[in-house]
Write an enzyme that holds these catalytic residues in place. Structure first.
Site, short mmCIF file in Angstrom:
data_model
loop_
_atom_site.label_atom_id
_atom_site.label_comp_id
_atom_site.label_asym_id
_atom_site.label_seq_id
_atom_site.Cartn_x
_atom_site.Cartn_y
_atom_site.Cartn_z
N ASP A 83 0.83 -1.20 0.00
CA ASP A 83 0.00 0.00 0.00
C ASP A 83 0.87 1.26 0.00
O ASP A 83 1.96 1.26 -0.60
CB ASP A 83 -0.93 -0.03 1.21
CG ASP A 83 -2.29 0.59 0.93
OD1 ASP A 83 -2.36 1.84 0.86
OD2 ASP A 83 -3.27 -0.15 0.77
N HIS A 149 -3.76 6.07 3.28
CA HIS A 149 -4.46 4.87 2.83
C HIS A 149 -3.95 3.61 3.52
O HIS A 149 -4.72 2.81 4.06
CB HIS A 149 -4.29 4.77 1.31
CG HIS A 149 -5.20 3.81 0.63
ND1 HIS A 149 -4.89 2.47 0.48
CD2 HIS A 149 -6.42 3.97 0.06
CE1 HIS A 149 -5.87 1.86 -0.17
NE2 HIS A 149 -6.81 2.75 -0.44
N SER A 496 -11.11 -0.72 -1.34
CA SER A 496 -9.86 -0.67 -0.59
C SER A 496 -10.08 -1.04 0.87
O SER A 496 -9.21 -1.66 1.50
CB SER A 496 -9.27 0.75 -0.65
OG SER A 496 -8.61 0.98 -1.86
#
Length: 563
Positions: A83, A149, A496
């Site tokens: 990620d 994220h 996600s």
């Protein structure tokens, strides 16, 4: 291939040697074609760009506080997250209550970066990004997560128990991952500039390292727009080798739904995840001067509800537009042109929702012309705005989106009252009252268009308005908050965030059955899902059918057919 050893060495970016054989290099098209014809070469593919695709969600799917756990086995589980980096300092990823990493762990922590006994490894992979430009233009040469994220994904899969988790009081509760006792290893392949880009060369090298490091599960919240075939992409190749080494890879289906054939990450050995809503609603309320309450959506207003009412004014009444001008006339209702600040100052502005969602988002992220609030009206808010509302600070001003029937009520109030006033209240979190689970509009659908001959996505999981940990570092999402008032949790929507729900479930199952293969774990999840038909007036059956994960790992006798 190259004229000299030095030239070849300068061209190569990565060598993949730990878990499979290969390399990444700068080649001309002619060189690539010649290499492809060489005996022993399985495939060659370009360095394509990928993109990055919890107080309630775990209770919603059935993994509540009282769920049985094998604590010692859970502590030995390592989830590899590919990620945008990680912030180990957040409470969800604090390692103070953990012992040393399991003996099987062979990974490491990047120089000058502080891991802990929860986040046991962190590495960076910027070379593939360098093909297109400097990876650190708006980022740091470190596993630190500036995009936010990766930290969020890790917290959903294996975050610690954190009491009183909320966003300025909204959705208060206990945040946790599926396996709070498990460890995290972060492989940073996504770089913030210009748009959280992740490249195949970096992704493939990260998987090469993760497999050799000893991770048990891979959580991959990335997709590539132009996915093609079996062995011409880094994700399908890397996850295939992970599967061969006993590691299940869980990846998102993508957020470009609801069109048919939009699903990504379709390789049969990947557990592909779509997203649904949960039974938690984020409700916005417009309180009118006559005491009437109008409900809406489209934004998360984190400020406290104002004490005083403010005058309401329509975009047309506040415009200094020359209505003989066609462009002005067509856009006046959307608040896109010619706002008169003398007319709008101190008022709540009524604007027609623009035809493009992106234009609406521009307004969501800025206050303008002295207004104290915005009401977006006249049409049903675009689905992606309802499913993925913007988090607004006080500097953005309160906002609310209302549908056509609610708009008619509001316009009637304006027509009957020349001194119409209102105020937009702080967003409320409400459990129940809606229809759930429903497959989200933005979740990519099958069928698989690449001819794999398999049904995708494999499973859906909560992905709408998930409360998740965010980095303590100042990130792009919260530039409007001062450092002393910056939140530690926020909301996120997308496959996600559905992906680490299933990755966490896979880790949970593995803690009970450490010898099970990737196929066995995948079968346990996909064959014991709860099939739920959400009932609602005017609801599309194909959108309502949501296969939710079943988490009682001892409820069914399993039998597996494996090669």
């Amino acid at each position: 291939m190259w004229s000299s050893h030095e030239e070849a060495k300068a061209s190569i970016r990565y060598r993949y040697t730990k878990s499979f054989n290969g390399f990444s290099a700068m080649l001309t098209e002619e060189e690539a074609n010649r290499l492809a014809a060489t005996k022993g070469v399985v495939s060659i593919f370009i360095n394509r760009r990928h993109k990055l695709l919890i107080t309630r969600s775990w209770d919603f799917v059935g993994l509540n506080k009282s769920a049985p756990r094998v604590h010692a086995a859970e502590s030995d589980i390592i989830i590899g997250v590919i990620d945008s980096g990680i912030d180990p300092s957040v409470e969800s990823l604090n390692g103070d209550n953990f012992g040393p990493p399991p003996a099987k762990w062979k990974g490491s922590c990047f120089a000058n970066f502080t891991c802990n006994n929860k986040v046991v490894g962190a590495k960076i992979f910027p070379e593939g990004k360098k093909y297109e430009g400097d990876a650190t233009t708006e980022d740091v040469y470190s596993p630190m997560d500036l995009a936010g994220h990766g930290t969020s994904v890790a917290s959903i899969a294996a975050g610690n128990w954190v009491d009183n988790a909320n966003l300025f009081g909204i959705a208060n509760g206990t945040a946790r991952g599926a396996v709070p006792g498990a460890r995290i290893a972060m492989y940073k392949v996504c770089w913030r500039a210009p748009d959280n880009e992740c490249y195949e060369a970096d992704i493939l090298k990260a998987m090469d390292e993760a497999i050799a490091d000893g991770v048990d599960i891979l959580s991959i919240s990335l997709v590539v727009d132009d996915e093609t075939g079996t062995f011409d992409g880094g994700l399908s190749i890397g996850t295939f080798h992970a599967m061969k080494k006993g590691i299940l890879s869980v990846a998102g289906a993508g957020n470009d739904g609801p069109g048919l054939g939009t699903v990504r990450n379709c390789a049969p050995w990947i557990l592909t995840v779509g997203m649904t809503n949960t039974d938690r609603q984020l409700k916005n309320t417009l309180l009118l001067g006559n005491g009437q309450k109008l409900e809406g959506e489209g934004a998360i207003n984190v400020f406290k509800s104002p004490k005083n009412f403010a005058p309401l004014i329509t975009s047309v009444d506040s415009s200094q537009c020359d209505f003989k001008d066609e462009e002005c006339r067509d856009n006046a209702g959307t608040c896109y042109f010619y706002m008169d600040s003398d007319r709008t100052k101190g008022k709540i502005l009524l604007c027609k929702i623009p035809p493009e969602a992106g234009m609406m988002r521009q307004y969501f992220k800025r206050s303008h012309q002295g207004i104290v609030g915005s009401i977006w009206f006249d049409t049903v808010p675009p689905p992606d705005l309802v499913e993925n509302p913007y988090v607004l600070s006080e500097s953005d001003g309160p906002q609310i989106g209302i549908n056509r029937s609610t708009t008619n009520i509001l316009l009637q109030y304006l027509k009957s009252n020349k001194s119409a006033v209102g105020k937009i209240l702080q967003t409320e979190s409400i459990i129940g009252g809606g229809v759930a689970p429903i497959v989200s509009s933005g979740s990519c659908r099958g069928p698989d268009r690449l001819g794999w001959g398999v049904l995708k996505p494999d499973v859906v999981a909560p992905g709408e308005n998930i409360l998740l940990a965010i980095p303590s570092y100042k990130t792009y999402l919260y530039d409007t908050f001062s450092s002393h008032n910056r939140p530690t949790f926020s909301f996120g929507t997308g496959t996600s965030f559905a992906t680490p729900h299933v990755g966490g479930v896979a880790a949970y199952i593995k803690s009970f059955h450490p010898t099970w293969s990737p196929a066995a774990i995948k079968s346990a999840i996909t064959t014991t899902m709860k099939v739920s038909i959400a009932e609602g007036k005017g609801m599309e059956l194909k959108r309502s059918a949501s296969q939710n994960i079943e988490l009682n790992v001892d409820k069914y006798p399993y039998q597996f057919l494996e090669n």
